[in-house]
Design an enzyme around this catalytic site. Structure first.
Site, PDB file in Angstrom:
ATOM      1  N   HIS A 160       0.812  -1.192   0.076  1.00  0.00           N
ATOM      2  CA  HIS A 160      -0.013  -0.047   0.085  1.00  0.00           C
ATOM      3  C   HIS A 160       0.808   1.393  -0.093  1.00  0.00           C
ATOM      4  O   HIS A 160       1.241   1.729   1.074  1.00  0.00           O
ATOM      5  CB  HIS A 160      -0.860  -0.024   1.144  1.00  0.00           C
ATOM      6  CG  HIS A 160      -1.750  -1.304   1.359  1.00  0.00           C
ATOM      7  ND1 HIS A 160      -1.218  -2.335   1.801  1.00  0.00           N
ATOM      8  CD2 HIS A 160      -3.048  -1.445   1.096  1.00  0.00           C
ATOM      9  CE1 HIS A 160      -2.270  -3.315   1.708  1.00  0.00           C
ATOM     10  NE2 HIS A 160      -3.447  -2.615   1.587  1.00  0.00           N
TER      11      HIS A 160
ATOM     12  N   HIS B  10      -4.035   3.024  -3.199  1.00  0.00           N
ATOM     13  CA  HIS B  10      -4.350   2.518  -1.818  1.00  0.00           C
ATOM     14  C   HIS B  10      -3.586   1.207  -1.809  1.00  0.00           C
ATOM     15  O   HIS B  10      -2.728   1.179  -0.471  1.00  0.00           O
ATOM     16  CB  HIS B  10      -5.814   2.422  -1.771  1.00  0.00           C
ATOM     17  CG  HIS B  10      -6.134   1.510  -0.384  1.00  0.00           C
ATOM     18  ND1 HIS B  10      -6.107   2.029   0.794  1.00  0.00           N
ATOM     19  CD2 HIS B  10      -6.111  -0.023  -0.403  1.00  0.00           C
ATOM     20  CE1 HIS B  10      -6.338   0.901   1.597  1.00  0.00           C
ATOM     21  NE2 HIS B  10      -6.387  -0.194   0.716  1.00  0.00           N
TER      22      HIS B  10
ATOM     23  N   GLU C 296     -17.422  -3.969  25.178  1.00  0.00           N
ATOM     24  CA  GLU C 296     -16.420  -5.137  25.267  1.00  0.00           C
ATOM     25  C   GLU C 296     -15.249  -4.882  24.419  1.00  0.00           C
ATOM     26  O   GLU C 296     -14.251  -5.411  24.675  1.00  0.00           O
ATOM     27  CB  GLU C 296     -17.307  -6.233  24.821  1.00  0.00           C
ATOM     28  CG  GLU C 296     -18.362  -6.451  25.981  1.00  0.00           C
ATOM     29  CD  GLU C 296     -19.539  -5.784  25.520  1.00  0.00           C
ATOM     30  OE1 GLU C 296     -19.979  -4.889  24.451  1.00  0.00           O
ATOM     31  OE2 GLU C 296     -20.640  -5.479  26.545  1.00  0.00           O
TER      32      GLU C 296
ATOM     33  N   HIS D 294     -28.100 -14.575  25.689  1.00  0.00           N
ATOM     34  CA  HIS D 294     -27.236 -14.529  26.639  1.00  0.00           C
ATOM     35  C   HIS D 294     -26.459 -15.663  27.056  1.00  0.00           C
ATOM     36  O   HIS D 294     -25.577 -15.813  27.703  1.00  0.00           O
ATOM     37  CB  HIS D 294     -27.599 -13.902  28.017  1.00  0.00           C
ATOM     38  CG  HIS D 294     -28.079 -12.414  27.787  1.00  0.00           C
ATOM     39  ND1 HIS D 294     -28.994 -11.834  27.096  1.00  0.00           N
ATOM     40  CD2 HIS D 294     -27.373 -11.424  28.715  1.00  0.00           C
ATOM     41  CE1 HIS D 294     -28.941 -10.579  27.162  1.00  0.00           C
ATOM     42  NE2 HIS D 294     -28.381 -10.155  28.211  1.00  0.00           N
TER      43      HIS D 294
END
Ligand code: TPP
Ligand code: MG
Length: 673
Positions: free
Chosen positions: A38, A269, A416, A478
């Site tokens: 890149h 890119h 999280e 859950h």
């Protein structure tokens, strides 16, 4: 500084523009030679990086791990050639020109994306977009915490990040910048490579976000500059350093800057520019040198930066030598936990074997943590807003708050993924052993960063409670089913699922001692009996039985007819099944507790054979079967989950899904009769 540099003499005054062009040339030539990589991002950010390094950053390539160095994180990891070019120019010993010529080749130091531990000075692994900036939040937090403990005289550095459009689009960046803004991590400075281009084309294809407004809303100090105006960039860095908040410097840049035809296009890119465009770029930027050739005067200018860093390091070492904090800081940075931690855990095990303490393993973890955290202050806890479910805080742990970093408990918020990345940053920074909690089911949300904990070999400890249908009424959203398989499939990650309070303490000890590997502690919500005493000859011993990954918890008097293998909350079921088989059917059943597959896999074949036995085997785990065939073989059986769970009280669910001593006994009869 290496000997190659020492021989160099200044030939002429060199401009920072020339220094930046060295980065451009090295990036485009390395990518061309590798025929992969890149070039656009390094060429676009060469000016910003040059100003940052030439005027601000304090690093010393001859002592890459000097604790008070500034941290540099290339969050836009696809632009790895920016980092490698910088390292070559600065004179890192292991980054000679040959490494750039072997960019992306097997065995080179110049891997496709920067990898921690792969070359000196790479502070963290990047490439999965958004991870770098989020890891940097943990580093910047660790810096503040270490400064609070050992003083600004010894701990006073910045964390600099280069992030691209991709990093800022990724969801994890939201978690990270919110946390950093809230905690006022003023030593964090992020450069946004605002080139308005990503792989598919202009970013307007997919976003209308006002990024500066987003950062402002999160409490950041925000500036916007022309990323090719070096004075403007320098002024912005100065202002950012003065701010009492984390800083975003939005740098308007052109991707592939310098390439006359392709600059500004997504074509730069992730593909080589091609010979013709490279020749045109040389012409355009006035770079008259052959590929991989950097004239001495330019190289010298870069190596002077390294000398400045070395001087700063020497001054720091003198301050350290004279400081009463010396020993404490050195041992914190080395990550050495005192023996008293393990002595306390030994005493803890003895006490609870004697008491036959019956608690949920999440509670056992809290109790073990009470002993650990009292014996050391290197552990830093936290939870993603589930502190009183994960049971991760212990007595006397003060919380970390904005402008108050003396505590050791972090309220990560409902983030999280951000928590896991921040813990990576804390571990990488050094000085602390981070642990953090959430429900096991939400390992999915943290997964990207957990994978990097493992890839980087960091001692990060995940406390994941509510580990099965045993959590009951909250239901299948859950209740983890596939998560153990996913975590066990992750290389270099220890997944511990302890069966009782004794194993929980043992697993904590193992996690703390695993300096080069993250651990997941998989813990129950429901109470579990203490099994060690009832079913082993010598209830307490100093030996950590979980350290072998699996062990025989119950050996029948007669030759085994079946071996029941279980983990965590299902070991109790296996023991009950074994008793039932013996009394009702006169079938001799052994029970193997297997808290950690990975450690068991590492034992020698004889030990594994002795534990597993030659009788048919049944595995019992309230989770997906995937992976268990490794242990039960072709002739075995599995008692566990075959789909998602349900919402009901836990005992009803175990009956409903047929994970009971009766079901195990029935499976045994089917197998051996
Ligand atoms: C999590 C993640 N998703 C996707 C990718 C693949 N990828 C690499 S670079 C990139 C585009 C990044 O755009 P930007 O940050 O603007 O980089 P630039 O094109 O400006 O160099 C993508 C999608 C990745 N590396 N990580
Ligand atoms: Mg971009």
């Amino acid at each position: 500084m290496n000997s190659q540099a020492a021989a160099l003499k200044p030939v002429a005054a060199v401009s920072e523009r020339d220094m930046a062009n060295a980065i451009r040339a090295l990036a485009m030539d390395s990518v061309q030679k590798a025929n992969s990589g890149h070039p656009g991002m390094p060429m676009g950010m060469a000016d910003v990086a040059t100003v940052l390094f030439s005027r601000f950053i304090n690093i010393d390539p001859s002592a890459p791990n000097w604790p008070d160095r500034d941290r540099f994180v290339l969050s836009a990891g696809h632009g790895s050639m920016l980092q490698y070019a910088l390292h070559f120019l600065l004179g890192y010993d292991d980054m000679r020109i040959e490494e750039l010529q072997r960019f992306r080749q097997l065995g080179s130091r110049t891997a496709g994306h920067p990898e921690y531990g792969h070359a000196l000075g790479i502070e963290t692994t990047t490439g999965p977009l958004g991870q770098g900036i989020s890891t940097a939040v943990g580093m910047a937090l660790a810096e503040r915490m270490l400064a609070a403990r050992h003083g600004a005289d010894l701990v006073d550095h910045f964390t600099y990040v280069i992030a691209g459009d991709g990093c800022l689009q990724e969801g994890i960046s939201h978690e990270a910048i919110d946390l950093a803004g809230h905690l006022k991590l003023s030593r964090l400075i992020v450069f946004w490579d605002d080139n308005a281009i990503s792989i598919d084309g202009p970013t307007s294809l997919s976003t209308s976000m006002d990024q500066p407004a987003r950062f402002k809303a999160a409490g950041w100090h925000v500036q916007s500059v022309d990323g090719h105006d070096m004075e403007a960039v320098a002024a912005a860095i100065e202002a950012a350093q003065q701010s009492d908040r984390p800083s975003l410097i939005a740098c308007r840049t052109m991707i592939g800057k310098g390439a006359p035809n392709l600059g500004g296009s997504e074509k730069t890119h992730g593909a080589p520019l091609g010979d013709a465009e490279i020749a045109a770029t040389r012409e355009n930027i006035g770079w008259a040198y052959a590929p991989f050739e950097v004239p001495d005067d330019i190289l010298f200018a870069w190596r002077e930066i390294a000398e400045r860093g070395q001087a700063a390091r020497h001054a720091w070492e003198q301050r350290l030598a004279a400081s009463p904090q010396r020993q404490a800081l050195e041992s914190a940075v080395a990550g050495n936990l005192p023996d008293t931690v393990f002595e306390a855990l030994g005493a803890f095990r003895k006490e609870h074997v004697e008491k036959a303490t019956k608690v949920a393993t999440r509670k056992a973890s809290e109790m073990a943590l009470g002993a650990i955290n009292a014996a050391t202050d290197l552990t830093v806890g936290g939870s993603a807003d589930l502190t009183h479910s994960n049971l991760t805080i212990t007595k006397g742990m003060d919380r970390i708050a904005p402008d108050d970093y003396a505590g050791r408990y972090i309220h990560y918020g409902i983030r999280e993924h951000g928590m896991a990345a921040a813990m990576n940053g804390i571990a990488l920074h050094g000085g602390f052993v981070p642990y953090g909690g959430t429900f096991l089911c939400f390992a999915d949300y943290a997964r990207g960063a957990m994978r990097l904990s493992a890839l980087m070999g960091q001692r990060v400890i995940y406390v994941m409670t509510h580990d099965s249908i045993g959590l009951g009424e909250d239901g299948p959203t859950h209740q983890p089913v596939e998560h153990l398989a996913m975590l066990r499939a992750t290389p270099n990650l220890n997944v511990f699922r302890p069966a009782d309070i004794i194993e929980t303490a043992e697993c904590w000890e193992l996690a703390l001692k695993s300096k080069n590997r993250p651990s997941v502690l998989v813990l129950s919500r429901q109470n579990l009996p203490m099994l060690r005493q009832a079913h082993s000859e010598e209830a307490h011993s100093d030996e950590n039985r979980s350290s072998q990954g699996a062990y025989i918890l119950r050996e029948p008097a007669e030759h085994r007819a079946v071996t029941l293998i279980a983990t965590g909350s299902e070991v109790e079921i296996a023991v009950a099944a074994a008793e039932r088989l013996e009394t009702e059917h006169r079938i001799a059943a052994a029970v193997v507790s297997m808290p950690c597959w990975e450690l068991f896999e590492e034992q020698d074949a004889d030990y594994r054979k002795a534990v597993l036995g030659s009788a048919p085997r049944i595995a019992i785990e309230a989770a997906a079967r995937l992976g268990w065939d490794r242990w039960i073989g072709d002739t075995g059986a599995f008692v566990g989950m075959a789909g998602f769970g349900a919402s009901a009280p836990a005992p009803d669910l175990y009956r409903h899904f047929d994970i009971t001593p009766e079901a195990v006994a029935a499976a045994t009869l089917k197998l051996i009769i």
